[in-house]
Design a protein around this motif. Sequence first.
Motif, mmCIF file in Angstrom:
data_model
loop_
_atom_site.group_PDB
_atom_site.id
_atom_site.type_symbol
_atom_site.label_atom_id
_atom_site.label_comp_id
_atom_site.label_asym_id
_atom_site.label_seq_id
_atom_site.Cartn_x
_atom_site.Cartn_y
_atom_site.Cartn_z
ATOM 1 N N ARG A 149 4.618 6.923 1.994
ATOM 2 C CA ARG A 149 5.042 5.782 2.805
ATOM 3 C C ARG A 149 4.448 4.505 2.183
ATOM 4 O O ARG A 149 3.278 4.472 1.826
ATOM 5 C CB ARG A 149 4.565 5.950 4.244
ATOM 6 C CG ARG A 149 5.033 4.863 5.190
ATOM 7 C CD ARG A 149 4.555 5.151 6.606
ATOM 8 N NE ARG A 149 5.171 6.370 7.124
ATOM 9 C CZ ARG A 149 6.329 6.390 7.754
ATOM 10 N NH1 ARG A 149 7.000 5.256 7.966
ATOM 11 N NH2 ARG A 149 6.826 7.523 8.203
ATOM 12 N N LYS A 170 0.850 -1.190 0.000
ATOM 13 C CA LYS A 170 0.000 0.000 0.000
ATOM 14 C C LYS A 170 0.892 1.249 0.000
ATOM 15 O O LYS A 170 1.979 1.230 0.562
ATOM 16 C CB LYS A 170 -0.907 0.025 1.233
ATOM 17 C CG LYS A 170 -1.891 -1.128 1.311
ATOM 18 C CD LYS A 170 -2.727 -1.027 2.579
ATOM 19 C CE LYS A 170 -3.724 -2.181 2.678
ATOM 20 N NZ LYS A 170 -4.530 -2.105 3.921
ATOM 21 N N HIS A 171 0.384 2.289 -0.630
ATOM 22 C CA HIS A 171 1.136 3.550 -0.712
ATOM 23 C C HIS A 171 0.265 4.678 -0.176
ATOM 24 O O HIS A 171 -0.838 4.905 -0.678
ATOM 25 C CB HIS A 171 1.529 3.826 -2.168
ATOM 26 C CG HIS A 171 2.439 5.023 -2.299
ATOM 27 N ND1 HIS A 171 2.388 5.873 -3.372
ATOM 28 C CD2 HIS A 171 3.409 5.501 -1.483
ATOM 29 C CE1 HIS A 171 3.304 6.816 -3.226
ATOM 30 N NE2 HIS A 171 3.931 6.607 -2.083
ATOM 31 N N ASP A 172 0.743 5.369 0.863
ATOM 32 C CA ASP A 172 -0.053 6.426 1.484
ATOM 33 C C ASP A 172 0.864 7.553 1.943
ATOM 34 O O ASP A 172 1.700 7.361 2.837
ATOM 35 C CB ASP A 172 -0.855 5.871 2.671
ATOM 36 C CG ASP A 172 -1.751 6.947 3.293
ATOM 37 O OD1 ASP A 172 -2.042 7.943 2.604
ATOM 38 O OD2 ASP A 172 -2.143 6.775 4.456
ATOM 39 N N ASP A 173 0.713 8.723 1.284
ATOM 40 C CA ASP A 173 1.440 9.933 1.689
ATOM 41 C C ASP A 173 2.943 9.706 1.774
ATOM 42 O O ASP A 173 3.598 10.036 2.756
ATOM 43 C CB ASP A 173 0.902 10.441 3.026
ATOM 44 C CG ASP A 173 1.346 11.883 3.288
ATOM 45 O OD1 ASP A 173 1.646 12.600 2.321
ATOM 46 O OD2 ASP A 173 1.401 12.268 4.467
ATOM 47 N N LYS A 213 -2.327 12.565 -5.127
ATOM 48 C CA LYS A 213 -3.709 12.127 -4.970
ATOM 49 C C LYS A 213 -4.348 11.959 -6.343
ATOM 50 O O LYS A 213 -4.077 12.715 -7.279
ATOM 51 C CB LYS A 213 -4.499 13.142 -4.150
ATOM 52 C CG LYS A 213 -4.070 13.205 -2.698
ATOM 53 C CD LYS A 213 -4.951 14.151 -1.920
ATOM 54 C CE LYS A 213 -4.540 14.172 -0.454
ATOM 55 N NZ LYS A 213 -5.374 15.072 0.334
ATOM 56 N N ASP A 258 -9.770 9.974 -4.232
ATOM 57 C CA ASP A 258 -9.128 9.964 -2.917
ATOM 58 C C ASP A 258 -9.898 10.861 -1.978
ATOM 59 O O ASP A 258 -10.396 11.931 -2.330
ATOM 60 C CB ASP A 258 -7.680 10.472 -3.023
ATOM 61 C CG ASP A 258 -6.799 9.468 -3.747
ATOM 62 O OD1 ASP A 258 -7.240 8.315 -3.868
ATOM 63 O OD2 ASP A 258 -5.704 9.852 -4.187
#
Length: 553
Positions: free
Chosen positions: A486, A481-484, A547, A551
Amino acid sequence: MRLKLVAVAVAALAPVVAMLAYNEVALRHQRNEEVRASAAQAARQASSEVERIVEGLHALLVSVSAMPSVRHLDVQACNEALKSVAESIPNIRTIFVVGLDGRPVCGSMAFPDGVVFSDRDYFKQTLETKDFSVGTYTQSRLSDRPVLPLAMPLMEGESVKALIVSGIRLDWLQNRITERGVAPGNAVTIADGKGTIVARVPLPEQFVGTVIPDEYQHLIHAEQPDVIEVTSQDGTVRILGYRPIALPSSPLYVSAGFSKPEAFAPINRATLMNTLAIIGGALFAFLAAIVIGNRFILAPISRIAEVMEKWRNGQTTARTGMTGPDELDVVGATFDRLLDELDERRRRNEQAEEERTLLVREMAHRVKNGFALVQAIARQTFSRSNPESYNAFAERLAALAGTYDLILSREGSAAPIREIISAALRAHIASQDRIRLDGPDVVLPADIALPLSLVLHELATNATKYGSLGSEQGTVAIAWKHDDGRVLLVWTEAGGPAVSTPTKRGFGSVLIERAFSSKAQAQSRSDYRPEGLVFEVVFLTGEPAAKTEGDVP
């Protein structure tokens, strides 16, 4: 730095300025006391002189009262005697005898017709007190000139027979005070009991005959002499010593004023010179601090900073060249030695790096030769008998060689995470059906792609030796998973032999924990489940994720 040097100069000058300020205050206080004492002394001297004049005229009137022609009121003889007396004494204008009705009896000059003196204050006071009295500023009815009248009773037993009258010439009194002289700005004032000025220095023509202002009338009849600071009628600020009429034997009010500006003029000039000297000294100190600071402090510091900037920009041969006993020269020389040592260390590191690169290349060459030898043996052994198996084996061997080549060369470039995972596992799994990949498209920079490839290669190697990839039915699921900025990646094994927690940590475990740089802020966790290993790692990609539509903000 210049401000600091100026601050040092100010700190150095502060004690001097404070000492001069203290001396200035003390000197002004001392001068003020001296002027007050001088004003009091001048007032005493002027008052004493006036008392001597009045006392002399008192004695004259006593002598006149003893003259037979006067005592017997022999008009002819009295006129001649008084005329002779008046001509011999310059400070009086006339001397005459007045009857109790106020009409003149005899005198030193002829009397106008009908002249009477019974309305004069001195006449009434003498009759009342039966004693010598000093009158107030009076315009003489005989000479039409201002005089200060004096009167003395002519006694016959206990009764007043007549009055002997004279007057001090105010022009003579004015000349007498003027002859004594006063310093510029100073003033001496003599006034009668009503506050009318009878003599003054300077500007007698302006003040004689005028009355002292009401705010200073109380000084005339004060109980004691004193010294005060006043602004005189001519606008001059003076330190005034005064002698009131209330004192014994003080027939007139006398004051002596010392001009404060004149009295303090030498101190003011000295103060001005000292102030200019301090300002000049301060300017010189500031200029010296700037010049000397630039020459001996700022210039060496700038030289050292310039060399540091050149070194940072790659000019490793730059040096300050500073020598000498000065502290900054010592710093510069020490900095040069430090740069020499760093340059030597850099040269040695470059030499060691060259040797390491040569060894790595030799190792890569030997590894490639080893893989080529294995491939040649396999080809000779079963390429003809089982070509299909040989081709699969050769592809896996080539993929493994490529992975080792990447590790040994430490080369890499930005690549999608899916391609990185596929390349790392290609050498370990013949069929891609045993690998399940699930995650968004994320492009990883080179400094993240290489350590991730090493970790995946090590996980695949361990799975081949001990885990799910060691059996024909084993699988590996990789989800991320990719979030902000990270990424969370989860490696899950299944279908292999039972897994147990290892009793000791090998090099592979250490590599997995330490492969990422500190910038990635990577954190990992291994869960040795019986059905297969579950490994989680989270790391930064270097920038927040962009984004997309849908999102949630």
